[in-house]
Design a protein around this motif. Structure first.
Motif, PDB file in Angstrom:
ATOM      1  N   LEU A  77      25.699  24.254 -16.745  1.00  0.00           N
ATOM      2  CA  LEU A  77      26.545  24.651 -15.614  1.00  0.00           C
ATOM      3  C   LEU A  77      25.724  25.276 -14.490  1.00  0.00           C
ATOM      4  O   LEU A  77      25.944  24.997 -13.309  1.00  0.00           O
ATOM      5  N   ILE A  78      24.758  26.119 -14.851  1.00  0.00           N
ATOM      6  CA  ILE A  78      23.914  26.777 -13.850  1.00  0.00           C
ATOM      7  C   ILE A  78      23.061  25.753 -13.105  1.00  0.00           C
ATOM      8  O   ILE A  78      22.949  25.794 -11.869  1.00  0.00           O
ATOM      9  N   ALA A  79      22.452  24.827 -13.851  1.00  0.00           N
ATOM     10  CA  ALA A  79      21.618  23.802 -13.224  1.00  0.00           C
ATOM     11  C   ALA A  79      22.463  22.895 -12.332  1.00  0.00           C
ATOM     12  O   ALA A  79      22.029  22.500 -11.238  1.00  0.00           O
ATOM     13  N   ALA A  80      23.674  22.568 -12.786  1.00  0.00           N
ATOM     14  CA  ALA A  80      24.561  21.719 -11.989  1.00  0.00           C
ATOM     15  C   ALA A  80      25.000  22.437 -10.724  1.00  0.00           C
ATOM     16  O   ALA A  80      24.906  21.892  -9.612  1.00  0.00           O
ATOM     17  N   PHE A  81      25.468  23.671 -10.872  1.00  0.00           N
ATOM     18  CA  PHE A  81      25.949  24.448  -9.728  1.00  0.00           C
ATOM     19  C   PHE A  81      24.830  24.652  -8.694  1.00  0.00           C
ATOM     20  O   PHE A  81      25.004  24.386  -7.500  1.00  0.00           O
ATOM     21  N   GLY A  82      23.694  25.147  -9.161  1.00  0.00           N
ATOM     22  CA  GLY A  82      22.598  25.442  -8.250  1.00  0.00           C
ATOM     23  C   GLY A  82      22.050  24.212  -7.557  1.00  0.00           C
ATOM     24  O   GLY A  82      21.801  24.218  -6.343  1.00  0.00           O
ATOM     25  N   SER A  83      21.863  23.136  -8.308  1.00  0.00           N
ATOM     26  CA  SER A  83      21.297  21.918  -7.729  1.00  0.00           C
ATOM     27  C   SER A  83      22.264  21.262  -6.747  1.00  0.00           C
ATOM     28  O   SER A  83      21.851  20.751  -5.690  1.00  0.00           O
ATOM     29  N   LEU A  84      23.549  21.275  -7.070  1.00  0.00           N
ATOM     30  CA  LEU A  84      24.547  20.717  -6.147  1.00  0.00           C
ATOM     31  C   LEU A  84      24.635  21.548  -4.870  1.00  0.00           C
ATOM     32  O   LEU A  84      24.768  21.004  -3.767  1.00  0.00           O
ATOM     33  N   LEU A  85      24.552  22.871  -5.015  1.00  0.00           N
ATOM     34  CA  LEU A  85      24.569  23.737  -3.836  1.00  0.00           C
ATOM     35  C   LEU A  85      23.348  23.467  -2.961  1.00  0.00           C
ATOM     36  O   LEU A  85      23.454  23.358  -1.731  1.00  0.00           O
ATOM     37  N   MET A  86      22.194  23.358  -3.598  1.00  0.00           N
ATOM     38  CA  MET A  86      20.962  23.069  -2.867  1.00  0.00           C
ATOM     39  C   MET A  86      21.039  21.703  -2.191  1.00  0.00           C
ATOM     40  O   MET A  86      20.613  21.528  -1.042  1.00  0.00           O
ATOM     41  N   GLY A  87      21.584  20.716  -2.899  1.00  0.00           N
ATOM     42  CA  GLY A  87      21.628  19.360  -2.360  1.00  0.00           C
ATOM     43  C   GLY A  87      22.670  19.166  -1.285  1.00  0.00           C
ATOM     44  O   GLY A  87      22.386  18.617  -0.209  1.00  0.00           O
ATOM     45  N   LEU A  88      23.878  19.621  -1.549  1.00  0.00           N
ATOM     46  CA  LEU A  88      24.993  19.368  -0.637  1.00  0.00           C
ATOM     47  C   LEU A  88      25.018  20.312   0.554  1.00  0.00           C
ATOM     48  O   LEU A  88      25.508  19.951   1.627  1.00  0.00           O
ATOM     49  N   TRP A  89      24.498  21.540   0.369  1.00  0.00           N
ATOM     50  CA  TRP A  89      24.542  22.526   1.451  1.00  0.00           C
ATOM     51  C   TRP A  89      23.193  22.667   2.152  1.00  0.00           C
ATOM     52  O   TRP A  89      23.090  22.456   3.360  1.00  0.00           O
ATOM     53  N   ALA A  90      22.158  22.986   1.397  1.00  0.00           N
ATOM     54  CA  ALA A  90      20.836  23.135   2.011  1.00  0.00           C
ATOM     55  C   ALA A  90      20.198  21.784   2.328  1.00  0.00           C
ATOM     56  O   ALA A  90      19.298  21.695   3.162  1.00  0.00           O
ATOM     57  N   LYS A  91      20.640  20.739   1.621  1.00  0.00           N
ATOM     58  CA  LYS A  91      20.161  19.361   1.841  1.00  0.00           C
ATOM     59  C   LYS A  91      18.651  19.228   1.645  1.00  0.00           C
ATOM     60  O   LYS A  91      17.945  18.579   2.420  1.00  0.00           O
ATOM     61  N   LEU A  92      18.170  19.869   0.574  1.00  0.00           N
ATOM     62  CA  LEU A  92      16.753  19.794   0.237  1.00  0.00           C
ATOM     63  C   LEU A  92      16.598  19.279  -1.196  1.00  0.00           C
ATOM     64  O   LEU A  92      17.467  19.496  -2.041  1.00  0.00           O
ATOM     65  N   ILE A 301      10.118  26.490   6.216  1.00  0.00           N
ATOM     66  CA  ILE A 301      10.884  25.502   5.456  1.00  0.00           C
ATOM     67  C   ILE A 301      12.097  25.037   6.254  1.00  0.00           C
ATOM     68  O   ILE A 301      12.835  25.857   6.815  1.00  0.00           O
ATOM     69  N   ILE A 302      12.313  23.722   6.305  1.00  0.00           N
ATOM     70  CA  ILE A 302      13.506  23.172   6.938  1.00  0.00           C
ATOM     71  C   ILE A 302      14.732  23.655   6.149  1.00  0.00           C
ATOM     72  O   ILE A 302      14.776  23.558   4.928  1.00  0.00           O
ATOM     73  N   ASN A 303      15.720  24.198   6.864  1.00  0.00           N
ATOM     74  CA  ASN A 303      16.913  24.770   6.215  1.00  0.00           C
ATOM     75  C   ASN A 303      16.527  25.843   5.202  1.00  0.00           C
ATOM     76  O   ASN A 303      17.176  26.006   4.168  1.00  0.00           O
ATOM     77  N   GLY A 304      15.464  26.576   5.517  1.00  0.00           N
ATOM     78  CA  GLY A 304      14.939  27.567   4.577  1.00  0.00           C
ATOM     79  C   GLY A 304      15.937  28.643   4.198  1.00  0.00           C
ATOM     80  O   GLY A 304      16.005  29.051   3.041  1.00  0.00           O
ATOM     81  N   GLY A 305      16.729  29.112   5.170  1.00  0.00           N
ATOM     82  CA  GLY A 305      17.718  30.148   4.880  1.00  0.00           C
ATOM     83  C   GLY A 305      18.729  29.699   3.847  1.00  0.00           C
ATOM     84  O   GLY A 305      19.066  30.445   2.913  1.00  0.00           O
ATOM     85  N   LYS A 306      19.209  28.469   3.976  1.00  0.00           N
ATOM     86  CA  LYS A 306      20.178  27.933   3.017  1.00  0.00           C
ATOM     87  C   LYS A 306      19.534  27.717   1.649  1.00  0.00           C
ATOM     88  O   LYS A 306      20.169  27.925   0.615  1.00  0.00           O
ATOM     89  N   ALA A 307      18.277  27.295   1.652  1.00  0.00           N
ATOM     90  CA  ALA A 307      17.570  27.076   0.382  1.00  0.00           C
ATOM     91  C   ALA A 307      17.431  28.389  -0.380  1.00  0.00           C
ATOM     92  O   ALA A 307      17.677  28.462  -1.591  1.00  0.00           O
ATOM     93  N   LEU A 308      17.047  29.441   0.329  1.00  0.00           N
ATOM     94  CA  LEU A 308      16.865  30.743  -0.303  1.00  0.00           C
ATOM     95  C   LEU A 308      18.199  31.293  -0.820  1.00  0.00           C
ATOM     96  O   LEU A 308      18.273  31.871  -1.903  1.00  0.00           O
ATOM     97  N   THR A 309      19.257  31.095  -0.039  1.00  0.00           N
ATOM     98  CA  THR A 309      20.578  31.569  -0.458  1.00  0.00           C
ATOM     99  C   THR A 309      21.085  30.799  -1.672  1.00  0.00           C
ATOM    100  O   THR A 309      21.706  31.375  -2.576  1.00  0.00           O
ATOM    101  N   SER A 310      20.806  29.506  -1.711  1.00  0.00           N
ATOM    102  CA  SER A 310      21.271  28.674  -2.830  1.00  0.00           C
ATOM    103  C   SER A 310      20.749  29.190  -4.157  1.00  0.00           C
ATOM    104  O   SER A 310      21.486  29.268  -5.147  1.00  0.00           O
TER     105      SER A 310
END
Length: 458
Positions: A77-92, A301-310
């Protein structure tokens, strides 16, 4: 004539944009020089490289008394949540999962070492995530990245590459703890199946990447896994599907004790977790982004703020579902090496971890020696940061190398970064180049040194 050409070029660009799929437009796949196929392959590659976590994390926490089945669900669940947040929001193209180093700290230091109950330990993870997120959204983590000296930024990438190489090699027995007096490690049993397959796999990846074969890394992982299933008695087919149990008396979801974690005896542990996560996870994100060329013209980092928050928000989620603190995985570099450049890579990883909830038996079909070649290859790639060091500025370059070497020698990313900062500041002062120091670098150095002198380091 010029105006008509300009209008024609604009129309051509508009037609190109209109012809792209919504998926392409959302993830900016074409703009970043990638394709949907390449992103999917990269996502599968990253997943294969980090799927070991669903075995290792439950095993480590199980020793401390956690229910392994419940931890397996939490890890997915953690890997799914975090990776989806990183992918869909931070787009990295960075995948998130339970940090192995912090998992070890949670199990062996906090629960077993200090005798903290499991609910209180999970409460500490939750608090760590909240504080970590607060530090992120207030811009402190971005400030740290901005004040990361050039040499140490690249030195972190070099060190993580070496560290990844060592972890992979040790995991398959290529290098082992030296049984004799002298250096700490020695060559393992070279003729063992795991060592031979790892070396052969690495050589195959080097050849396929030289030929630019699409998905070469993934092909090697799959081929070695099939080989292991046929010839290795330790790789056993245990089925495909298994229904997860989200409820029941052993479930860890929602069992955290936040009030218990606010105990003055526990708060120093929360502080240690936060400090470690700040520099460990931030350094990893910077290294992976640099390896994937996802930096802007200012080196940020491109979209660095979102990546760090994710990744900080993912630790909050970890405490809620009963898992270890989350962080961007170094293994994400396996996906970027396979061509991943956008959030679709991380989204694929997140989706596969959701599927893994129902496909637990399949995780045992990928032996360590199948993914080790990919990790060793990525480690070698990340060591190319050596060429980016400015040797004309010897203090900066050598502090970066100091950081890199001690990440490996101490098996701790934060320790390497601390020593790199310390050497840089003292080197600048003794060489008379103190004007090259900025206040941010000095503050970070003092904070890190105090963290170690105070005995809070993990």
């Amino acid at each position: 004539m010029t105006d008509s050409n300009t209008v024609g070029n604009e129309s051509l660009e508009q037609n190109k944009l209109a012809s792209k799929s919504p998926l392409d437009n959302y993830f900016e796949i074409t703009e970043r020089g990638s394709t949907v196929r390449q992103e999917v392959i990269a996502g599968v590659t990253t997943f294969m490289a980090m799927v070991y976590s669903v075995i290792v994390v439950p095993s480590m926490l199980g020793i401390a008394g956690f229910d392994p089945g419940a931890v397996f669900i939490a890890t997915c669940l953690i890997a799914a949540f975090g990776s989806l947040l990183m992918g869909l929001w931070a787009k990295l193209p960075m995948a998130i999962g339970c940090a192995i180093s912090l998992t070890a700290f949670l199990a062996f230091s906090l629960v077993l070492g200090q005798g903290v109950s499991i609910p209180v330990a999970l409460g500490a993870v939750f608090l760590m995530g909240v504080v970590f997120t607060g530090i992120t959204v207030t811009g402190i983590r971005q400030w740290i990245l901005t004040n990361l000296p050039f040499g140490i930024a690249h030195g972190t990438g070099i060190g993580i590459g070496l560290f990844l190489l060592l972890i992979a090699a040790n995991g398959v027995g290529l290098v082992i703890k030296n049984p004799h007096e002298g250096l700490p490690i020695a060559l393992g049993e070279f003729t063992s199946l795991s060592v031979l397959m790892s070396v052969i796999g690495l050589a195959a990846i080097l050849g396929l990447e030289k030929l630019r074969v699409p998905g070469g890394i993934l092909l090697v992982i799959v081929a070695i896994s099939v080989f292991g299933l046929i010839f290795d008695p330790n790789v056993v087919y245990q089925g495909i599907f298994a229904m997860p149990e989200f409820g029941g008396e052993n479930s860890l979801i929602g069992t955290m004790d936040v009030m218990g974690a606010l105990n003055p005896m526990i708060l120093p542990t929360v502080f240690a977790l936060v400090m470690t996560a700040i520099f460990d996870a931030t350094g990893t994100i910077r290294a992976v982004a640099g390896q994937a060329n996802l930096l802007d013209k200012d080196g940020q980092i491109i979209n660095g703020g979102k990546a760090l928050t994710s990744d900080s928000v993912s630790s909050v989620f970890a405490g809620m579902v009963g898992g270890a603190p989350a962080a961007v995985y170094i293994e994400s570099a396996a996906g970027t090496a396979a061509g991943g450049k956008t959030g679709l890579t991380a989204t694929v990883v997140g989706g596969l971890f959701l599927c893994m909830l129902f496909l637990a038996p399949l995780s045992y079909l990928v032996p360590a020696y199948a993914t080790a070649p990919a990790l060793m290859y990525v480690g070698l790639l990340m060591m190319s940061n050596v060429s980016k060091l400015d040797l004309k500025d010897s203090v900066d370059a050598m502090s970066g190398l100091m950081c890199a070497v001690f990440i490996v020698l101490t098996s701790n990313i934060v320790t390497g970064i601390m020593l790199g900062f310390l050497v840089l500041v003292i080197g600048r002062l003794t060489s008379g180049d103190w004007k090259k120091l900025n206040l941010g670098t000095v503050i970070i150095t003092i904070t890190l040194v105090a963290f170690y002198v105070g005995g809070w380091a993990i």
